[in-house]
Design a protein around this motif. Sequence first.
Motif, mmCIF file in Angstrom:
data_model
loop_
_atom_site.group_PDB
_atom_site.id
_atom_site.type_symbol
_atom_site.label_atom_id
_atom_site.label_comp_id
_atom_site.label_asym_id
_atom_site.label_seq_id
_atom_site.Cartn_x
_atom_site.Cartn_y
_atom_site.Cartn_z
ATOM 1 N N TYR A 1 -0.497 1.350 3.306
ATOM 2 C CA TYR A 1 -1.427 1.399 2.172
ATOM 3 C C TYR A 1 -1.568 0.000 1.572
ATOM 4 O O TYR A 1 -2.676 -0.487 1.338
ATOM 5 N N ALA B 1 -3.139 4.402 6.211
ATOM 6 C CA ALA B 1 -3.694 3.511 5.192
ATOM 7 C C ALA B 1 -4.027 4.225 3.892
ATOM 8 O O ALA B 1 -4.316 3.569 2.881
ATOM 9 N N ASN B 2 -3.976 5.547 3.871
ATOM 10 C CA ASN B 2 -4.250 6.303 2.652
ATOM 11 C C ASN B 2 -2.991 6.897 2.033
ATOM 12 O O ASN B 2 -3.083 7.660 1.070
ATOM 13 N N THR B 3 -1.846 6.581 2.593
ATOM 14 C CA THR B 3 -0.580 7.112 2.083
ATOM 15 C C THR B 3 -0.029 6.171 1.027
ATOM 16 O O THR B 3 0.529 5.107 1.320
ATOM 17 N N ARG B 4 -0.221 6.573 -0.233
ATOM 18 C CA ARG B 4 0.243 5.720 -1.339
ATOM 19 C C ARG B 4 1.743 5.466 -1.226
ATOM 20 O O ARG B 4 2.483 6.310 -0.786
ATOM 21 N N LYS C 1 -9.422 4.681 -2.800
ATOM 22 C CA LYS C 1 -8.536 4.272 -1.706
ATOM 23 C C LYS C 1 -8.826 2.833 -1.289
ATOM 24 O O LYS C 1 -9.874 2.277 -1.634
ATOM 25 N N TRP D 1 -5.590 0.424 -6.556
ATOM 26 C CA TRP D 1 -4.266 0.888 -7.000
ATOM 27 C C TRP D 1 -4.361 1.653 -8.314
ATOM 28 O O TRP D 1 -4.128 2.856 -8.365
#
Length: 621
Positions: A545, A537-540, A503, A498
């Motif tokens: 995520y 899973a990489n979309t903040r 990632k 975070w």
Amino acid sequence: MLLSNLMKALTVALLLVGTFNSLPLIGQSILLQNMPARRVLSLNGSWNYIIDPYENGFYDYRREAFDQSKSGKGGYYDNAKPSSTQEEELIEYDFDKSQAMQIPGDWNSQDPKLLYYEGTIWYKKSFNLQPKAGKRYFLYFGAINYESHIYLNGKKLGMHKGGFTPIQYDITDRLSTTGDNFVVVKADNTRRPEEVPTINTDWWNYGGITRDVFIAETPQTYITDYKVQLAKNDPNTLAGYVQLSGEGRANQSVTLSIGEANISQKLKTDTEGRATFSVPARKLTRWSPQNPKLYAVTLRSGTDEVKDRIGFRSIETRGQDILLNGKSVFLRGISMHDENPLIPGRARGEGDLRMLLTWAKELGCNYVRLAHYPHNETMLKLVDEMGLLVWAEVPVYWTIAWENQATYQNAEQQLSDLISMGKNRASVVVWSVGNETPLGEPRLKFMSSLAKKARALDDTRLISAALELHRTPDNVMHVDDPLGEFLDLTSINEYAGWYWGGKPSEITKYTFDIKYNKPVMISEFGGDALAGYHGDANTRWSEEYQEALYQNQLKMLSTIKGLRGMTPWILADFRATRRQHPVYQNGFNRKGLISSTGTKKKAFYVLQDYYRQMAQQYDGK
């Protein structure tokens, strides 16, 4: 010149202790144990209030405090009214015609114009209480944030600093003989560098009288304090003390009774009113999250009687194990703020607190971290009842004025009050002396002194603090804070995935180098997710995520040999002024596993499943 300076210093000292008031300040010493059990009159409800950013009700136009003048008059605490029907006397305030708000309750959530307000607000409550002969009366506030000046019937009782610890004053000699009384409170939540906490925090600075207010009654000689717990290093012995106050406290008989356990012990107080005891306790059922057994404990002395519900358990460390009642335990935890995310403001009472704890139980927790300050006394009784172990903390948070002696004394007093409030609660197993404090010699002296103080006040619980770590280019996280020498647990905050570390999929590349051969607790990890916002899973900021972050964090953390528990950050979204992104945050820290509307995010179920596995491994279920 020297004599003149000495006279000036003496004058200042006299002013500070209220010598020029018509009555001296009472001062607060030992907190009476289990004050809610003695409640006779609740002062909760509607209080009139006056917003006072210039502190007109406290200072005159030359910035001199009214309550330090010879007359002690002129402030809003007088609750003055015109002396004639023509109202010729100039009085520029009127509590009775002012707005009202509900107490307990912060001001930020009750009046839109006070959302971000920091400064002074005055409160007034009238009440009727006819004092009885042979009785003593105490005014109790569960918490006022942050600096409070408290007055009864126009006379100052005292000043208190600290937004989360109880305040109480003996008001027996201040009550009106007619029964008509009023209490006025000056509450000031202004942030200051030398205070505890300091000017920078990651939670909302809720102002006002945020917890219960009531008046308690005791006999003239009364039970002030007591500790009834299992002895350190001897879980088959019940040990502790009972402390009496009042003129007749010496050489008095005291009885300790636990009817269900067939324990009845007669004691005698010494010249200071203290009686100690040591009683065999082999047959007592031990309190645990699986069986949160509480016993009805009664203490009697003369005409005074105090009843409590107390559990008995042992907690210790051995190497890298945490032993609860002699058995290794994994602390399946979550961090919590004293805030109901569904209703703006501080948690208002038992219903709010029980909801939060029910969520924690549903998550699979046997443990909660009550961050980052002392929580409500009601909360400590609820966790006893519901079977949750507790990490309790004082707000020595981030960067404190380490070399200011007054700051240290403030922190130590808040720690002492926290321990006083929680020492008979079986659920409390960790006293924490702070969170994420930076390395340095002044800080080490400050924090290690707090750790020593906590141990001196209570040697039956574990001492810890949430430490930081440092990373090296080889992806190693080093834990070597010298404060760790003074602690029973190595507790770490880390935010891989975070705030740093790439990632979520990259989290597992990190390893740990931990200096201490002690149980390891991960006191914080996590990442923000806006409930209902979805991506990969990489979309903040997406639930996916946060879900991937938890999955990979748990994989990484499971490689730590001495891992014995965790309290991810955090159970529910909470309000935080620092969090300003207009889309994803909007004034909320979104690291909660439960949203500000009560929706469980995807990461909730990841942690829930992991805790099921750990419960099976450690508890066999």
